[in-house]
Design a protein around this motif. Structure first.
Motif, PDB file in Angstrom:
ATOM      1  N   ALA A  51       0.855  -1.186   0.000  1.00 17.08           N
ATOM      2  CA  ALA A  51       0.000   0.000   0.000  1.00 17.08           C
ATOM      3  C   ALA A  51       0.892   1.237   0.000  1.00 17.08           C
ATOM      4  CB  ALA A  51      -0.974  -0.007   1.171  1.00 17.08           C
ATOM      5  N   ALA A  52       0.667   2.172   0.921  1.00 20.34           N
ATOM      6  CA  ALA A  52       1.453   3.394   0.901  1.00 20.34           C
ATOM      7  C   ALA A  52       2.759   3.258   1.681  1.00 20.34           C
ATOM      8  CB  ALA A  52       0.618   4.544   1.474  1.00 20.34           C
ATOM      9  N   VAL A 117      -2.333  -1.624   7.805  1.00 20.93           N
ATOM     10  CA  VAL A 117      -2.849  -1.634   6.424  1.00 20.93           C
ATOM     11  C   VAL A 117      -3.982  -2.627   6.240  1.00 20.93           C
ATOM     12  CG1 VAL A 117      -0.624  -0.898   5.508  1.00 20.93           C
ATOM     13  CG2 VAL A 117      -1.200  -3.335   5.528  1.00 20.93           C
ATOM     14  N   LEU A 121      -4.933  -7.166   3.124  1.00 18.19           N
ATOM     15  CA  LEU A 121      -4.043  -6.487   2.180  1.00 18.19           C
ATOM     16  C   LEU A 121      -2.612  -6.967   2.370  1.00 18.19           C
ATOM     17  CD1 LEU A 121      -4.222  -4.281   0.012  1.00 18.19           C
ATOM     18  CD2 LEU A 121      -3.632  -2.621   1.772  1.00 18.19           C
ATOM     19  N   ALA A 124      -2.343 -10.472   1.079  1.00 15.03           N
ATOM     20  CA  ALA A 124      -2.351 -10.524  -0.383  1.00 15.03           C
ATOM     21  C   ALA A 124      -0.997 -10.095  -0.939  1.00 15.03           C
ATOM     22  CB  ALA A 124      -3.455  -9.635  -0.931  1.00 15.03           C
ATOM     23  N   ARG A 128       1.495 -12.645  -2.957  1.00 10.44           N
ATOM     24  CA  ARG A 128       1.930 -12.352  -4.317  1.00 10.44           C
ATOM     25  C   ARG A 128       3.447 -12.275  -4.379  1.00 10.44           C
ATOM     26  NH1 ARG A 128      -1.101  -8.065  -8.015  1.00 10.44           N
ATOM     27  NH2 ARG A 128       0.039  -6.419  -6.967  1.00 10.44           N
ATOM     28  N   PRO A 174      -0.521  10.350  -4.356  1.00  7.25           N
ATOM     29  CA  PRO A 174      -0.332   9.104  -5.069  1.00  7.25           C
ATOM     30  C   PRO A 174       0.684   9.189  -6.209  1.00  7.25           C
ATOM     31  CG  PRO A 174      -2.381  10.143  -5.717  1.00  7.25           C
ATOM     32  CD  PRO A 174      -1.799  10.976  -4.638  1.00  7.25           C
ATOM     33  N   ILE A 181       3.728   1.259  -4.365  1.00  2.00           N
ATOM     34  CA  ILE A 181       3.328  -0.012  -3.783  1.00  2.00           C
ATOM     35  C   ILE A 181       4.423  -1.051  -3.964  1.00  2.00           C
ATOM     36  CG2 ILE A 181       1.599  -1.820  -3.956  1.00  2.00           C
ATOM     37  CD1 ILE A 181      -0.441   0.309  -4.298  1.00  2.00           C
ATOM     38  N   LEU A 183       5.284  -3.691  -5.650  1.00  2.00           N
ATOM     39  CA  LEU A 183       4.969  -5.095  -5.419  1.00  2.00           C
ATOM     40  C   LEU A 183       6.163  -5.986  -5.662  1.00  2.00           C
ATOM     41  CD1 LEU A 183       1.463  -4.912  -6.912  1.00  2.00           C
ATOM     42  CD2 LEU A 183       2.112  -5.139  -4.533  1.00  2.00           C
TER      43      LEU A 183
ATOM     44  N   VAL B  51     -12.625 -12.837   0.966  1.00  2.04           N
ATOM     45  CA  VAL B  51     -12.362 -11.486   0.476  1.00  2.04           C
ATOM     46  C   VAL B  51     -10.956 -11.501  -0.113  1.00  2.04           C
ATOM     47  CG1 VAL B  51     -12.145  -9.052   1.069  1.00  2.04           C
ATOM     48  CG2 VAL B  51     -13.805 -10.476   2.282  1.00  2.04           C
ATOM     49  N   ASP B  52     -10.854 -11.218  -1.406  1.00  2.00           N
ATOM     50  CA  ASP B  52      -9.550 -11.221  -2.073  1.00  2.00           C
ATOM     51  C   ASP B  52      -9.218  -9.793  -2.496  1.00  2.00           C
ATOM     52  OD1 ASP B  52      -7.279 -11.533  -3.533  1.00  2.00           O
ATOM     53  OD2 ASP B  52      -8.085 -13.030  -4.921  1.00  2.00           O
ATOM     54  N   VAL B  53      -8.174  -9.256  -1.885  1.00  2.00           N
ATOM     55  CA  VAL B  53      -7.821  -7.860  -2.164  1.00  2.00           C
ATOM     56  C   VAL B  53      -6.617  -7.765  -3.103  1.00  2.00           C
ATOM     57  CG1 VAL B  53      -8.731  -7.140   0.076  1.00  2.00           C
ATOM     58  CG2 VAL B  53      -6.289  -7.643  -0.164  1.00  2.00           C
ATOM     59  N   THR B  54      -6.175  -8.911  -3.647  1.00  2.00           N
ATOM     60  CA  THR B  54      -4.942  -8.917  -4.434  1.00  2.00           C
ATOM     61  C   THR B  54      -4.956  -7.863  -5.534  1.00  2.00           C
ATOM     62  OG1 THR B  54      -4.793 -11.263  -3.998  1.00  2.00           O
ATOM     63  CG2 THR B  54      -3.404 -10.404  -5.747  1.00  2.00           C
ATOM     64  N   ALA B  56      -6.352  -5.145  -5.681  1.00  2.00           N
ATOM     65  CA  ALA B  56      -6.288  -3.762  -5.198  1.00  2.00           C
ATOM     66  C   ALA B  56      -4.860  -3.337  -4.864  1.00  2.00           C
ATOM     67  CB  ALA B  56      -7.177  -3.595  -3.970  1.00  2.00           C
ATOM     68  N   LEU B  57      -3.962  -4.305  -4.769  1.00  2.00           N
ATOM     69  CA  LEU B  57      -2.576  -3.986  -4.411  1.00  2.00           C
ATOM     70  C   LEU B  57      -1.948  -3.001  -5.385  1.00  2.00           C
ATOM     71  CD1 LEU B  57      -1.264  -7.539  -3.511  1.00  2.00           C
ATOM     72  CD2 LEU B  57      -1.373  -5.599  -1.965  1.00  2.00           C
ATOM     73  N   ASP B  58      -2.376  -3.052  -6.611  1.00  2.00           N
ATOM     74  CA  ASP B  58      -1.757  -2.217  -7.635  1.00  2.00           C
ATOM     75  C   ASP B  58      -2.300  -0.797  -7.668  1.00  2.00           C
ATOM     76  OD1 ASP B  58      -0.194  -4.345  -8.533  1.00  2.00           O
ATOM     77  OD2 ASP B  58      -1.884  -5.119  -9.697  1.00  2.00           O
ATOM     78  N   VAL B  59      -3.267  -0.489  -6.808  1.00  2.00           N
ATOM     79  CA  VAL B  59      -3.849   0.845  -6.850  1.00  2.00           C
ATOM     80  C   VAL B  59      -2.925   1.824  -6.127  1.00  2.00           C
ATOM     81  CG1 VAL B  59      -5.810   2.264  -6.165  1.00  2.00           C
ATOM     82  CG2 VAL B  59      -6.183  -0.066  -6.996  1.00  2.00           C
ATOM     83  N   ASP B  60      -2.415   2.750  -6.893  1.00  2.00           N
ATOM     84  CA  ASP B  60      -1.482   3.728  -6.357  1.00  2.00           C
ATOM     85  C   ASP B  60      -2.233   4.682  -5.433  1.00  2.00           C
ATOM     86  OD1 ASP B  60       0.982   4.767  -6.082  1.00  2.00           O
ATOM     87  OD2 ASP B  60       1.023   5.811  -8.004  1.00  2.00           O
ATOM     88  N   GLY B  61      -1.795   4.804  -4.210  1.00  2.00           N
ATOM     89  CA  GLY B  61      -2.468   5.686  -3.258  1.00  2.00           C
ATOM     90  C   GLY B  61      -3.297   4.933  -2.239  1.00  2.00           C
ATOM     91  N   LEU B  62      -3.332   3.616  -2.389  1.00  2.00           N
ATOM     92  CA  LEU B  62      -4.038   2.809  -1.401  1.00  2.00           C
ATOM     93  C   LEU B  62      -3.295   2.855  -0.064  1.00  2.00           C
ATOM     94  CD1 LEU B  62      -6.266   0.689  -0.812  1.00  2.00           C
ATOM     95  CD2 LEU B  62      -4.624  -1.053  -1.508  1.00  2.00           C
ATOM     96  N   VAL B  63      -4.037   2.960   1.013  1.00  2.00           N
ATOM     97  CA  VAL B  63      -3.412   3.021   2.343  1.00  2.00           C
ATOM     98  C   VAL B  63      -3.741   1.775   3.163  1.00  2.00           C
ATOM     99  CG1 VAL B  63      -3.362   4.267   4.541  1.00  2.00           C
ATOM    100  CG2 VAL B  63      -3.338   5.532   2.377  1.00  2.00           C
ATOM    101  N   ALA B  64      -4.974   1.339   3.118  1.00  2.00           N
ATOM    102  CA  ALA B  64      -5.344   0.184   3.940  1.00  2.00           C
ATOM    103  C   ALA B  64      -6.667  -0.391   3.453  1.00  2.00           C
ATOM    104  CB  ALA B  64      -5.468   0.583   5.409  1.00  2.00           C
ATOM    105  N   ILE B  65      -6.834  -1.659   3.729  1.00  2.00           N
ATOM    106  CA  ILE B  65      -8.132  -2.310   3.521  1.00  2.00           C
ATOM    107  C   ILE B  65      -8.419  -3.133   4.770  1.00  2.00           C
ATOM    108  CG2 ILE B  65      -9.477  -3.930   2.148  1.00  2.00           C
ATOM    109  CD1 ILE B  65      -7.731  -3.286  -0.241  1.00  2.00           C
ATOM    110  N   THR B 115      -5.608   7.723  -0.392  1.00  2.00           N
ATOM    111  CA  THR B 115      -5.235   9.138  -0.350  1.00  2.00           C
ATOM    112  C   THR B 115      -6.372  10.044  -0.790  1.00  2.00           C
ATOM    113  OG1 THR B 115      -4.243   8.738  -2.496  1.00  2.00           O
ATOM    114  CG2 THR B 115      -2.761   8.813  -0.610  1.00  2.00           C
TER     115      THR B 115
END
Lengths: 206, 794
Positions: A51-52, A117, A121, A124, A128, A174, A181, A183, B51-54, B56-65, B115
């Motif tokens: 994440a961030a 986080v 998340l 995951a 990965r 962002p 991120i 990955l 719940v599969d958040v995989t 969402a990992l690629d979303v730039d600006g994600l902070v938490a789920i 964000t």
């Protein structure tokens, strides 16, 4: 966080086991491994993020039990600016369809900002990461160039090569710091973890 | 400067700011905050299997789920049952995030922090939730059939069964010369405020404190609820309701899952976090009301006097009952309206369905009650061939019967005793206003032109100003500024105007000097909330009492300074003066200076209060033993029980013979909320209420399909009336004071909406000669009724 995984590797268990002990091979297979020091315990420095959060993490692996080339139990500690993991990991290698089936599970206590986080998340991201590192290791075992990742996300982030401290603070938004991120870095982290644990154990037994 | 007195229809003081766009609503705050979006269930009933958040990992600006598994401590427990009741034997409340089973579309499953909101929504789109669908339970028939259960451990889907009986209904019905049976139903609708919900929280890590802003009707209770959930001392938590863009009841519900989760995330992340509900969310994730079906048996004599009334009804409480049984209890207890019933029995089943939970919406069970009672009275008139007015007149409680004990227990757990009101006078007034006696001529003229007109009448009594209490604090600064604080919050009622009018009147100061703050726990920590038409009654009374304390203190200090008797003093335009000798005077702001003996002269006013300036009496301490510094006072108003407002609506409608469209030609309201602090604001409340009443009668409904999907969850499909659909409202007022409160006030907030469905149904029935037993009534439904009556073909 509880993690599990199953992977197919294109070599017999003994060769997989040996590969995990091979510093050079590992360094090539794990794109985000910045430094590796021989152990025991084996220590690695990787670039990693979720994440961030992201930065440089130091990993240390102690093997508590090993049954080469079939199984190993490890205690892994990861530390970085954003917190860390303290994980009990168990991995098993078995002959499967001409190659090796690697199954593993980990129970990780998460600390610091990493613990904020969300467990799904984090899980995951770690799952990965392991997948990608072992893909790279599989490629290496296959004699192929380990650099191109299987899923295409690793390259951009891992190749960014930015020092961790240049990743701006969270408030930067962002679009700064390229590859927030990361990955691939994460992939490196967990893949390296597994590799390091196994390798560290091997080295310790020599 | 003029002293604006209680009872004047002055312009709302908050409007210039709001009209200039200077309002500060929830989403105007926290520009630096992280944004939250929720993953919500698309199913009415399903088991969450993963719940599969995989992705969402690629979303730039994600902070938490976050999912349920991430929640600590008391956040893992179900949300509170706000109002427990002995009859509520199977209460079920939701979890903050779905633990295993979701029970309505819109139930939150995962919380995404990012964000900004765009990023958060992108991540939400990439979270894959695996559901195993379970059978939906939609509508009261399915709920009552109970072939499918909403909660597996709640047999029959019955959350509660509750019965109240006054007198012997079976005997009364058996002995009655005439009896009738009716089936009457009201559909679901929702408050639908223009501003949906929202929560913004800041955690201050330096002093370990939390500040919550919520678009709520109950900031004080949100504060305590969140503190309890997060395990924080209440003293470390503050809650503020900023400008709130309408509530209409939905925002009295609390703590919402979001209201708990956002502060939790802010504390966990050490960052400001905000969630602003969007319209699509609000339709499915907030709460609804109104869905009830009623079976009526009524016995009456030849004059239409009701000898016995037996009502059984089913209340659709949705998937959970976080607000308890308030809505059906209000229906039960307000159903008799202004009528003297020989015997009355009312019983309801509150049933679970896989739809959004039900909590009060303006009127809160009363529109259903009024519809049932008024359709019943009209049915009696029709059965006897008597005039509708005559039947009502035969049943009205007379002024000399006040206080009138209905024998029922009201929503506050106290006896429902009508404290005051003049129902016959109200009826006379509304008939005059609508021109009831002249209507036959009007109808005949219209008929000659091929137009169909009908007239309707509906009466209600509304319990308002429920306890337990509210408080007020009045503080005069040395500048002459008067600060007024009360804990309950404001969603457009004009509190900054009416509370200032009360203080200006009680204290004798210019209204321009009076500044009102509501809904901020930093200013006033004890409060209940804004609901049940209670703010003016409760806080208005408390503020008046507090102002009287300040006035008494000011007179005492001024009496010392002027060497006069306090009894001989008055306060006019912010000056304390001797009655009859206005030149012997001292400004109130100077009294404020004198009230606070000082050591340090930080300004000119303070200088006058320092120790070498004030006249010193060496034999007395600067502050007497039983006194306090400062010119301020605080008091509380806690009524013995609710006060009952009342009113009657009448309307004339025209129904289109071709399109079956209903047009309201005239709409008259006579309204008695006791003395009006500000008649303009009361009228505004009535107009808004009538608009929502018309909406409930002709337009608004929650169109759940058999699968539990809300098919009209947008303003394209959910019909909200425009100004073009809302008639001009003609109003008349009675001002019968309540003996219960110091100012005689009764509530006015909900009244306008209550008789909407009843009066419009009555008028349409009159125009069409059809029985109207279900509301709302669309042109399509009216067409079908005509078909059923053999008047038209489909």
């Amino acid at each position: 966080v509880r993690l599990t995984g199953t992977h197919e590797l294109p070599a017999a268990p003994a060769r997989v086991w040996a590969a995990l002990a091979d510093d050079a091979l590992l360094a090539a297979a794990v794109p985000d491994c910045r430094e590796a020091s021989s152990g025991p315990p084996r220590e690695l420095t990787v670039t990693w993020g979720v994440a961030a959060l992201g930065g440089v993490y130091r990993l240390r692996a102690d093997v508590s039990e090993a049954d080469p080339p079939a199984a190993a139990t490890l205690h892994v500690v990861v530390e970085g600016e954003d917190g860390g993991l303290d994980a009990a990991v168990h991995a098993e290698l078995s002959a499967h369809d001409g190659g090796t089936r690697l199954t593993w599970q980990a129970d990780a206590q998460v600390t610091g900002a990493l613990a904020t986080v969300g467990s799904q998340l984090l899980a995951a991201a770690l799952q990965r990461a392991v997948q990608r590192s072992l893909d790279a290791l599989a490629a290496a075992l296959d004699g192929a160039d380990p650099a191109p990742p299987a899923t295409g996300h690793v390259e951009a982030a891992g190749a960014s090569g930015e020092p961790a401290r240049d990743w701006g603070p969270l408030a930067d938004g962002p679009h700064t710091g390229g590859g927030r991120i990361l990955l691939a870095a994460l992939a490196g982290a967990l893949g390296t973890l597994l590799a390091a644990w196994l390798a560290g154990r091997l080295r310790g037994r020599r | 400067m003029t002293t604006r007195l209680f009872g004047e229809g002055i312009a709302r003081r908050e409007d210039p700011r709001l009209l200039r766009g200077e309002g500060r609503y929830l989403d105007d705050l926290g520009s630096d905050a992280l944004a939250v979006a929720f993953v919500r269930s698309p199913h009415a009933h399903a088991r969450v299997t993963g719940v599969d958040v995989t992705a969402a990992l690629d979303v730039d600006g994600l902070v938490a789920i976050y999912t349920y598994d991430d929640l600590p401590g008391r956040l893992r427990e179900p949300l509170p049952l706000l109002i427990p009741h002995p009859a509520l034997t199977a209460p079920r409340t939701p979890h903050c995030l779905a633990r295993d089973v979701v029970r309505h579309v819109g139930e939150p499953v995962a919380m995404v922090v990012a964000t900004d909101r765009y990023v958060a929504e992108d991540a939400v789109d990439r979270v894959a939730v695996a559901y195993e669908p379970l059978p939906p339970v939609v509508g009261l028939d399915a709920a009552a059939a109970a072939q499918r259960l909403v909660h597996p451990d709640v047999p029959g889907n019955v959350a509660a069964t509750f019965l109240q009986e006054v007198g012997d209904v079976e005997a009364a019905l058996a002995d009655a010369p005439h009896t009738l049976e009716l089936e009457l139903a009201i559909e679901r609708s929702a408050s639908t405020p223009l501003e949906a919900r929202g929560v913004y929280a800041r955690w201050d890590g330096d002093d370990g404190s939390l500040r919550i802003y919520s678009s709520t009707q109950a900031p004080t209770s949100v504060r305590f609820a969140v503190a309890a959930k997060l395990g924080l001392p209440a003293e470390r938590v503050e809650c503020i309701a900023p400008d709130v863009g309408g509530g209409f009841g939905v925002k009295i519900m609390h703590p919402w899952a979001e209201e708990v989760l956002v502060p939790w995330a802010a504390r966990l992340l050490g960052r400001p976090v905000k969630w602003t509900e969007d319209r699509a969310e609000h339709f499915v994730a907030a709460t609804h009301e109104r869905g009830q079906s009623h079976a009526v048996r009524v016995g009456f004599d030849g004059e239409g006097r009701i000898l016995g009334l037996d009502v059984r009804f089913r209340h659709d409480n949705g998937a959970y009952v976080p607000y308890g049984l308030i809505v059906p209890i209000i229906t039960s207890t307000q159903l008799p309206g202004p009528y003297r019933l020989g015997a009355y029995r009312v019983a309801f089943d509150s049933l679970y369905t896989t739809t959004a939970p039900v909590t009060p919406y303006r009127g809160a069970g009363r529109p259903q009650a009024c519809f049932v009672m008024e359709r019943t009275v009209d049915a009696i008139a029709a059965h006897l061939g008597r005039d509708r007015v005559a039947v009502r007149t035969a049943n009205l409680i007379q002024p000399e019967e006040m206080p009138y004990d209905t024998g029922l227990i009201f929503q506050d757990g106290r006896p429902a005793i009508y404290d005051s009101g003049d129902f016959p006078a109200t009826l006379v007034k509304v008939l005059e206003l609508i021109g009831w006696d002249d209507f036959p001529r009007l109808r005949a003229e219209a008929a000659a032109e091929g137009r169909r007109l009908g007239i309707g009448l509906a009466c209600y009594v509304e319990g308002t100003g429920v306890g337990p209490y509210e408080g007020g604090h009045v503080h005069v600064e040395t500048s002459g500024r008067v600060n007024v604080y009360t804990g309950l919050s404001t969603q457009g009622q004009g509190h900054a105007t009416v509370f200032a009018q009360i203080v200006a009147t009680e204290l004798g100061v210019p209204i321009e000097d009076v500044h009102v703050t509501t809904g901020d726990t930093r200013r006033f920590p004890y409060a209940v909330g804004t609901f049940a038409s209670r703010a003016a009654v409760m806080s208005g009374s408390a503020i008046a009492l507090a102002a009287r304390i300040v006035r008494a203190k000011a007179l005492r200090i001024a009496a010392d300074a002027l060497e006069a008797s306090a009894d001989d003093l008055e306060i006019v335009d912010g000056t304390v003066r001797v009655k009859g000798s206005p030149e012997v005077a001292i400004p109130l702001k100077t009294v404020a200076v004198l009230s606070n003996p000082l050591r340090y002269a930080f300004d000119e006013a303070a200088r006058a209060a320092t120790q070498f300036t004030l006249p010193a009496d060496a034999e007395r301490p600067p502050i007497a033993e039983d006194d306090e510094p400062g010119l301020e006072g605080r008091d509380y108003y806690s009524p013995l029980r609710s006060t009952f407002a009342n009113g009657m609506h009448a309307c004339i409608v025209e129904t289109d013979p071709e399109t079956a469209e209903v047009r309201i030609l005239r709409y008259a309201v006579v309204h008695d909320c006791g003395p009006m602090i500000n008649p303009t604001i009361v009228e505004g409340q009535i107009h808004g209420g009538v608009a929502q009443g018309v909406a409930g009668a002709l337009y608004e409904r929650m169109a759940y399909d058999a699968e539990g999907q809300l098919a009209n969850a947008s303003f394209m499909d959910f019909l909200m009336p425009y100004a073009t659909e809302v008639p001009r409202v003609e109003t008349g007022h009675l001002e019968t004071p309540s003996p219960l409160s110091p100012l005689g006030l009764k509530g006015a907030g909900e009244a306008g909406v209550i008789p909407g469905s009843a009066v419009i149904a009555a008028a349409v029935a009159d125009a069409e000669g059809l029985e109207i037993t279900r509301m709302p009534l669309s042109p399509d439904e009216l067409h079908r009724l005509r078909c059923d009556a053999g008047e038209e073909t489909p």
